[in-house]
Design a protein around this motif. Structure first.
Motif: not given
Length: 290
Positions: A159, A161-164, A198, A202, A206, A245-246
């Protein structure tokens, strides 16, 4: 056609004088973990001792009286061992290879040696993360002796890697550190957070809060917790570390807690005749991560 002008393809070809090598992934374990060279190329086993003082003091039963039953302090310990494993490859060339290399300005022998070094280190690097079960070489994720009391924490945290949302990212990172401190009863504080490229991108790009465009999550996290964030290509999904996964690893890089045991990082044997040419063995030896 008597009026045509003839040019051959090789006459109209220009060659770049520089050879460009294919870019390969980094060998992160050699910079991530301390490399402990034991200085013994013929050793077959590496042993280390874990010792602990035992015994507890107590209050005297009689004030000002003569104490006859004072607790005696002692020392206890355990010894652990790891087997060294040899890694081999070879280089081979002929006199014709040497002459051809001289003609075109390409040192084939040095290139082969560099590839031999790279190949041996690739094998050690993969084992430092995932281990090598077939010969019993332990990696950071497979060594049964590296547990919650010695390795601060490890986690697959896809997560990240994808949370913004920067605040949510920072909250997740804080929770990881807090959990690590709880696992070790506050005795070992993490100082390194190794993450996949990745995840690293992020965290670095970010902002930690929507109203703050200057400080990234990685910067704020490092300042708050004293934990450096580093990118490790092997932690990418499907990489040699074995993450589906990452992935990420939160730990303390003190060599007293974790290090790579090496007996012989790399050695090129003397040249030997092989038919009409020459060959040489290239050797490395290590025992993995402890």
């Amino acid at each position: 056609d008597a009026d045509s002008v003839v040019f051959f393809e090789n006459e109209l070809t220009t060659y770049d004088a520089k050879d460009f090598e294919v870019v390969k992934a980094g060998l992160s374990s050699f910079s991530l973990f301390n490399q402990k060279d034991v200085g013994d190329k013929v050793a077959t086993v590496y042993k280390y001792n874990m010792i602990e003082g035992t015994g507890k003091s107590k209050y005297a039963a009689v004030k000002g009286g003569l104490v006859k039953d004072a607790p005696i302090m002692s020392v206890a310990g355990n010894q652990y061992s790891m087997d060294f494993a040899d890694i081999y490859c070879g280089i081979q060339f002929s006199k014709a290879d040497i002459l051809a290399g001289t003609k075109v300005g390409r040192d084939v022998i040095s290139f082969q040696r560099r590839q031999a070094l790279r190949s041996n280190m690739e094998l050690m690097n993969a084992a430092c993360f995932a281990g090598e079960k077939t010969i019993g070489i332990p990696g950071v994720f497979s060594n049964s002796k590296i547990n919650s009391k010695t390795l601060v924490a490890s986690a697959t945290v896809a997560d990240l890697a994808t949370e913004t949302d920067g605040q949510k990212l920072l909250s997740t990172l804080k929770s990881l550190v807090t959990d690590a401190l709880k696992i070790t009863s506050g005795l070992i504080a993490p100082n390194t957070f190794a993450v996949s490229p990745v995840i690293y991108a992020n965290l670095v790009y970010s902002p930690w809060a929507a109203a703050n465009g200057t400080g990234s999550v990685a910067q704020v996290f490092s300042q708050m917790m004293g934990v450096k964030v580093v990118s490790v290509s092997e932690f990418a999904a499907g990489g040699v570390a074995g993450f589906i996964k990452e992935g990420a690893l939160l730990f303390n890089d003190n060599p007293d807690y974790i290090e790579h045991i090496v007996s012989n990082m790399f050695e090129v044997d003397e040249l030997q005749r092989s038919g009409i040419g020459y060959m040489s063995y290239c050797m490395s030896r290590h025992a993995g991560i402890c």
